[in-house]
Design a protein around this motif. Structure first.
Motif, PDB file in Angstrom:
ATOM      1  N   ALA A 227       0.809  -1.216   0.000  1.00  0.00           N
ATOM      2  CA  ALA A 227       0.000   0.000   0.000  1.00  0.00           C
ATOM      3  C   ALA A 227       0.845   1.269   0.000  1.00  0.00           C
ATOM      4  O   ALA A 227       0.517   2.249  -0.673  1.00  0.00           O
ATOM      5  CB  ALA A 227      -0.944  -0.009   1.208  1.00  0.00           C
ATOM      6  N   THR A 232       2.738  -3.710  -6.928  1.00  0.00           N
ATOM      7  CA  THR A 232       2.014  -4.973  -6.982  1.00  0.00           C
ATOM      8  C   THR A 232       2.995  -6.095  -7.281  1.00  0.00           C
ATOM      9  O   THR A 232       3.752  -6.029  -8.258  1.00  0.00           O
ATOM     10  CB  THR A 232       0.914  -4.939  -8.052  1.00  0.00           C
ATOM     11  OG1 THR A 232      -0.042  -3.923  -7.717  1.00  0.00           O
ATOM     12  CG2 THR A 232       0.201  -6.285  -8.125  1.00  0.00           C
ATOM     13  N   VAL A 299      -3.735  -6.677   0.242  1.00  0.00           N
ATOM     14  CA  VAL A 299      -3.125  -5.357   0.337  1.00  0.00           C
ATOM     15  C   VAL A 299      -2.424  -5.291   1.687  1.00  0.00           C
ATOM     16  O   VAL A 299      -3.043  -5.501   2.744  1.00  0.00           O
ATOM     17  CB  VAL A 299      -4.162  -4.233   0.208  1.00  0.00           C
ATOM     18  CG1 VAL A 299      -3.482  -2.858   0.290  1.00  0.00           C
ATOM     19  CG2 VAL A 299      -4.921  -4.362  -1.102  1.00  0.00           C
TER      20      VAL A 299
END
Length: 302
Positions: A227, A232, A299
């Motif tokens: 985050a 990613t 996440v």
């Protein structure tokens, strides 16, 4: 991390050494019975050891380690190569096996499992709470701190050398126990299984040094979103979340890599983790070395 100096190396039983680690720059971080530390070894390994000294002593930590011929190198280094005066980095103490308040205690220890139990017994005695210990090992010579326990606690300690006496009957012990007694157990898998069969789950607290054998669904790939960096990361089926994060440049701390030490704990912002650890991750947390994802994406607060 905290820097310590190896002040003493004492052989306290067959194939067991006790290390006294003195703070190199002043008092060490406080701890409570049941806590453990990560020990960073000069051979690039990090291993976890329960603190078995006196929590009131802020100058030194004491740990003990049994030599394991089939280990991954941690116990071999401590027994064969470590010397007094060596500087070692240790983590702040973590405690996944805390001593909860209770009107009376029964402590069960098997072999090197005495290490977290020893300060628990001392704390209960100091607080004048009724407590007893059943300490089990193959022979007296293999049981660290047995003499110390007998001299300090006398009849409160029952020492069982199984080669001469056989294993204690925990079911029989449970039948005579005051219903208010809370039980703490640390030892080999066979002892933990016997304790779980004998004592009510709500009154039994256990710690294991190796994960229980369990089955999970086949590993599948998922995404981990960091985050804070908006990165990613793809976690393939044949790689752990911890490994994927490290390969992507996120140096997550790790120790046991078996889900028993808690050093790789992460905060989960969104998504559903699949918890595979033996500690019991608190809400919103997971241990990256073994746990995976039940949702396509996690996440993380990274």
């Amino acid at each position: 991390m905290q820097q310590t100096i190896v002040e003493r190396i004492d052989r306290v039983a067959e194939d067991v050494v006790s290390l006294t680690l003195r703070g190199a720059t002043g008092p060490l971080a406080p701890w409570e019975p049941g806590a453990h530390i990560d020990l960073a070894l000069p051979n690039w390994l990090t291993r976890q050891y329960s603190l078995c000294g006196d929590p009131a002593d802020r100058e030194c930590y004491r740990i003990a380690a049994r030599y394991e011929p089939l280990s991954r190198g941690g116990s071999e280094y401590l027994h064969r190569f470590l010397r007094r005066g060596r500087t070692l980095d240790v983590s702040l103490p973590r405690n996944h096996f805390p001593l909860a308040p209770a009107p009376r205690y029964l402590f069960l220890a098997g072999g090197i499992g005495i290490t977290p139990i020893l300060p628990m017994l001392r704390a209960a005695v100091a607080a004048e709470i009724p407590a007893s210990l059943v300490y089990v090992g193959q022979t007296l010579a293999t049981m660290p701190f047995a003499d110390e326990l007998r001299s300090s606690h006398g009849d409160q300690v029952r020492i069982v050398a199984t080669r001469q006496q056989g294993r204690p009957d925990l079911a029989d012990l449970a039948s005579t126990l005051d219903p208010a007694t809370v039980v703490y157990c640390c030892g080999p898998a066979s002892m933990l299984a016997a304790a779980q069969a004998a004592f009510p789950a709500e009154r039994l607290h256990t710690e294991r040094f190796h994960p229980a054998v369990r089955s999970f669904a086949p590993d599948t790939p998922f995404e981990a979103v960091c985050a804070r960096s908006a990165q990613t990361i793809q976690v393939p089926a044949d790689e752990s979340l911890l490994e994927a994060l490290i390969h992507a440049g996120h140096p997550v701390a790790s120790g046991c890599r078996e889900g028993v030490c808690g050093s790789c704990e992460l905060t989960v912002v969104a998504g559903e983790p699949e918890h595979r650890d033996d500690i019991g991750a608190p809400a919103g947390r997971m241990y990256a070395c073994v746990s995976r994802a039940l949702s396509p994406r996690l996440v993380l607060d990274l």
